[in-house]
Enzyme design. Structure first.
Site, PDB file in Angstrom:
ATOM      1  CB  VAL A 192      37.672  -3.692 -19.156  1.00  0.00           C
ATOM      2  CG1 VAL A 192      37.020  -3.025 -17.867  1.00  0.00           C
ATOM      3  CG2 VAL A 192      38.793  -3.971 -17.720  1.00  0.00           C
ATOM      4  CG  HIS A 453      22.496   8.823   7.503  1.00  0.00           C
ATOM      5  ND1 HIS A 453      22.063   7.386   7.532  1.00  0.00           N
ATOM      6  CD2 HIS A 453      20.830   9.248   8.534  1.00  0.00           C
ATOM      7  CE1 HIS A 453      21.662   7.545   7.655  1.00  0.00           C
ATOM      8  NE2 HIS A 453      20.104   8.011   8.040  1.00  0.00           N
TER       9      HIS A 453
HETATM   10  P1  NAI Z   1      41.681  -7.646 -20.871  1.00  0.00           P
HETATM   11  O1  NAI Z   1      42.840  -7.205 -20.245  1.00  0.00           O
HETATM   12  O2  NAI Z   1      40.674  -6.312 -19.339  1.00  0.00           O
HETATM   13  O3  NAI Z   1      41.047  -8.088 -20.714  1.00  0.00           O
HETATM   14  C1  NAI Z   1      41.084  -9.515 -21.711  1.00  0.00           C
HETATM   15  C2  NAI Z   1      40.225 -10.460 -21.188  1.00  0.00           C
HETATM   16  O4  NAI Z   1      40.320 -12.098 -22.694  1.00  0.00           O
HETATM   17  C3  NAI Z   1      41.050 -11.197 -20.120  1.00  0.00           C
HETATM   18  O5  NAI Z   1      39.898 -11.760 -19.862  1.00  0.00           O
HETATM   19  C4  NAI Z   1      41.709 -12.645 -21.137  1.00  0.00           C
HETATM   20  O6  NAI Z   1      41.288 -13.737 -20.264  1.00  0.00           O
HETATM   21  C5  NAI Z   1      40.871 -12.300 -21.893  1.00  0.00           C
HETATM   22  N1  NAI Z   1      40.918 -13.936 -23.417  1.00  0.00           N
HETATM   23  C6  NAI Z   1      42.249 -13.066 -23.942  1.00  0.00           C
HETATM   24  N2  NAI Z   1      42.780 -13.759 -25.071  1.00  0.00           N
HETATM   25  C7  NAI Z   1      41.767 -14.888 -24.678  1.00  0.00           C
HETATM   26  C8  NAI Z   1      41.696 -15.682 -26.375  1.00  0.00           C
HETATM   27  N3  NAI Z   1      41.921 -16.240 -27.249  1.00  0.00           N
HETATM   28  N4  NAI Z   1      40.066 -16.446 -25.803  1.00  0.00           N
HETATM   29  C9  NAI Z   1      39.079 -15.880 -25.151  1.00  0.00           C
HETATM   30  N5  NAI Z   1      39.517 -15.099 -23.955  1.00  0.00           N
HETATM   31  C10 NAI Z   1      40.557 -14.231 -24.286  1.00  0.00           C
HETATM   32  O7  NAI Z   1      41.595  -6.359 -21.793  1.00  0.00           O
HETATM   33  P2  NAI Z   1      40.105  -5.567 -22.913  1.00  0.00           P
HETATM   34  O8  NAI Z   1      38.908  -6.130 -22.102  1.00  0.00           O
HETATM   35  O9  NAI Z   1      40.406  -5.623 -24.149  1.00  0.00           O
HETATM   36  O10 NAI Z   1      40.183  -4.121 -22.811  1.00  0.00           O
HETATM   37  C11 NAI Z   1      41.462  -3.477 -22.373  1.00  0.00           C
HETATM   38  C12 NAI Z   1      42.126  -2.528 -21.542  1.00  0.00           C
HETATM   39  O11 NAI Z   1      41.786  -0.668 -22.048  1.00  0.00           O
HETATM   40  C13 NAI Z   1      41.562  -3.106 -20.219  1.00  0.00           C
HETATM   41  O12 NAI Z   1      42.529  -4.000 -19.492  1.00  0.00           O
HETATM   42  C14 NAI Z   1      42.057  -1.826 -19.320  1.00  0.00           C
HETATM   43  O13 NAI Z   1      42.944  -1.852 -19.584  1.00  0.00           O
HETATM   44  C15 NAI Z   1      40.975  -0.629 -20.027  1.00  0.00           C
HETATM   45  N6  NAI Z   1      40.070  -0.619 -20.833  1.00  0.00           N
HETATM   46  C16 NAI Z   1      39.398   0.110 -18.956  1.00  0.00           C
HETATM   47  C17 NAI Z   1      38.617   0.128 -19.042  1.00  0.00           C
HETATM   48  C18 NAI Z   1      37.356   0.728 -17.690  1.00  0.00           C
HETATM   49  O14 NAI Z   1      39.075   1.301 -16.715  1.00  0.00           O
HETATM   50  N7  NAI Z   1      37.100   1.119 -17.043  1.00  0.00           N
HETATM   51  C19 NAI Z   1      37.255  -0.247 -19.791  1.00  0.00           C
HETATM   52  C20 NAI Z   1      37.087  -1.044 -21.208  1.00  0.00           C
HETATM   53  C21 NAI Z   1      39.091  -0.984 -21.414  1.00  0.00           C
END
Ligand code: NAI
Ligand code: FAD
Length: 476
Positions: A192, A453
């Site tokens: 995200v 609409h």
């Molecule tokens: P995330 O869990 O959304 O995504 C992390 C990504 O990094 C995943 O696709 C994972 O497969 C990948 N990944 C993990 N380790 C890796 C590595 N060593 N090398 C390459 N890829 C790797 O976590 P993110 O983006 O850090 O966000 C954290 C949390 O913050 C989200 O899960 C969400 O809960 C919250 N968030 C919510 C938002 C929203 O509601 N719009 C916006 C931003 C954050």
């Protein structure tokens, strides 16, 4: 140290989960204190947690600024609007974001005052016996006793051992505060944060390369939604490489060198000016618990709780990012309120099955409930109806005819099991699905509700009608 101060409720953390808990507890007549360690950009205490300071709110401010800029170069011509070359002043954009943050963090402080919540600025540690020892920013210490203590300590970015945060390798905090547009931005993690903040800087002109470890793009989303999103991001120039294993980084004179193996197993090197690491977040529970509190942490560092957010220790609760479940502000809001109500003897409850997800990219992505993939894996028979925004007059009038709405319903009962959306303003539309699911509504219920609409919500209406193979505006 001064005498222990007594409260009905002591909340540790004033992020979304904590400030909702504190305000609701105070509304219910409970003598409430809240402790928060967070500091704003100016080094002064700022309530509101990750969400208001360095998360939801500032990221959406930059997404909106960058979207206006992008639209000038990519959409306005369709409306017949022309002008000389668009320009953006990053300092003004960031200052606008800072102003919004200040307005909302200040708003929480005002609400605390209005609700007579005793606010302590510093770091709280839970001791045995529901005592919270607070080390305040001025160096002094106080001890608070809560008949109930609510832990709402939130989460921090995960740092990779081979990519330590600094001037060039950054997390969300740094990526929300760049002073200039990096020519080359690398991102580790196409989740995200990677997609939202990668989009911000791409729209402003950076070359953005995102290295994702998993072989599938947006594995948590519906497969068809992820496919449309991937296609649109590619068109926008976001270079998303899947199945990459990053092994090392080195900061050199010419930029950050990122070493990885690609999905075919070939060794690769990427050189960027800034590297955003967004590989997930972890519960901020380090140092939170003194010995002997009885509160347990699981292997991921999250506070262990039951379905009512109770830790199993008398009067100790935990809510938000520091416990199981999605790390979303609105999930924390609901848990904070529910716990305050349970403490006051009311029937507080959170339904984790109807927490909506929204990714604020272009197109927006949103969903609630189960995906087709989950339903198949669980052996649940379902019907599906979808409708494209290309056939929605309002979306076409807005020059945003991308994406679709999909409604999934139980094959037998027609009860809605999930709604998946990609397209314009789906961050708002998804709530039709949330509402329908909370009321155990069927696709037929949604299909029989009058929708204005022309509006984007007609896509939801027609998708619900398509479940019963009676969509008016497409062949069924
Ligand atoms: P995330 O869990 O959304 O995504 C992390 C990504 O990094 C995943 O696709 C994972 O497969 C990948 N990944 C993990 N380790 C890796 C590595 N060593 N090398 C390459 N890829 C790797 O976590 P993110 O983006 O850090 O966000 C954290 C949390 O913050 C989200 O899960 C969400 O809960 C919250 N968030 C919510 C938002 C929203 O509601 N719009 C916006 C931003 C954050
Ligand atoms: P936090 O917001 O992390 O707040 C915890 C607070 O407690 C902090 O102020 C911290 O300083 C304080 N604290 C911690 N330990 C102590 C202690 N021992 N003593 C005193 N104080 C302490 N979610 C969405 O729903 N929508 C979004 O659009 C969205 N966008 C995001 C964008 C980014 C860039 C990021 C990083 C996150 C985003 N999130 C979004 C996630 C959202 O910010 C979190 O889910 C939410 O802030 C969690 O709330 P919380 O109250 O549990 O914790």
């Amino acid at each position: 140290m001064s005498e222990v101060q007594n409260f009905d409720v002591v909340v540790i953390g004033a992020g979304p989960a904590g400030y909702h808990a504190a305000i609701r507890a105070a509304q219910l007549g409970l003598k409430t204190a809240c402790i928060d360690a967070g500091l704003g950009k100016d080094g002064k205490p700022a309530l509101g947690g990750t969400c208001l300071r360095v998360g939801c709110v500032p990221s959406k401010a930059l997404l909106d600024s960058s979207r206006q800029f992008w639209n000038m170069g990519h959409i306005f011509d369709q409306h017949g609007i022309s002008f000389s070359k668009p320009a953006i002043d990053v300092k003004t954009m960031v200052a606008r974001k800072d102003g919004i943050v200040k307005q909302f963090t200040g708003g929480v402080a005002m609400l605390f005052k209005a609700n007579k919540i005793a606010t302590f600025y510093g770091y709280g540690q839970l001791q045995p016996g529901n005592i919270v020892k607070v080390k305040q920013h001025d160096g002094s210490e106080v001890e608070l006793h809560g008949t109930n203590v609510i832990i709402a300590a939130g989460s921090d970015s995960i740092e990779l051992p081979f990519a330590k945060f600094g001037e060039h390798i950054i997390d969300n905090v740094g990526a929300l505060d760049l002073e200039a547009i990096p020519k080359r931005l690398g991102v580790i993690g196409a989740g995200v944060i990677g997609l939202e903040l990668g989009s911000v800087w791409k729209r402003l002109g950076s070359d953005v390369t995102i290295l994702e470890g998993m072989p599938d793009f947006l594995a948590a989303a519906d497969k068809e939604v992820a496919k449309v999103a991937a296609r649109e991001f590619k068109k926008q120039g976001l270079d998303i490489k899947l199945g990459c294993k990053v092994s090392n980084t080195e900061v050199k004179k010419d930029g950050v060198h990122v070493f990885y193996t690609d999905e075919k197993g070939a060794e690769q090197e990427l050189v960027v000016d800034k590297l955003l690491v967004s590989v997930g977040r972890r519960a901020a529970t380090k140092g939170l618990l003194a010995d002997g509190t009885g509160v347990k942490l699981n292997e991921r560092g999250q506070v262990e709780v039951d379905e009512h957010c109770h830790t199993g220790v008398d009067g100790v609760w935990a809510v938000g990012d520091c416990v199981r479940g999605p790390m979303l502000a609105h999930k924390g809001f609901e848990e904070g309120i529910a716990v305050a109500e349970l403490i006051a003897g009311l029937p507080g409850h959170v339904n984790l099955d109807t927490v909506p997800w929204v990714i604020y990219t272009e197109p927006e992505i949103a969903w609630v409930g189960k995906t087709e993939e989950q339903l198949k894996a669980e052996g649940i028979a379902y019907k599906s109806g979808s409708f494209p925004f290309a056939a929605v007059a309002r979306a076409v009038a807005m020059a945003e005819p991308i994406g679709f709405v999909k409604v999934l319903a139980d094959a037998e009962t027609d009860r809605i099991l999930g709604m998946h959306l990609v397209g314009p303003n789906v961050s708002e539309l998804v709530h039709e699905g949330v509402l329908a699911m909370e009321f155990s509504g069927s696709a037929d219920d949604l299909a029989r509700i009058c929708h204005a609409h022309p509006s984007l919500s007609e896509a939801v209406h027609d998708a619900a009608m398509a479940v019963g193979k009676r969509s008016i505006h497409k062949a069924n």
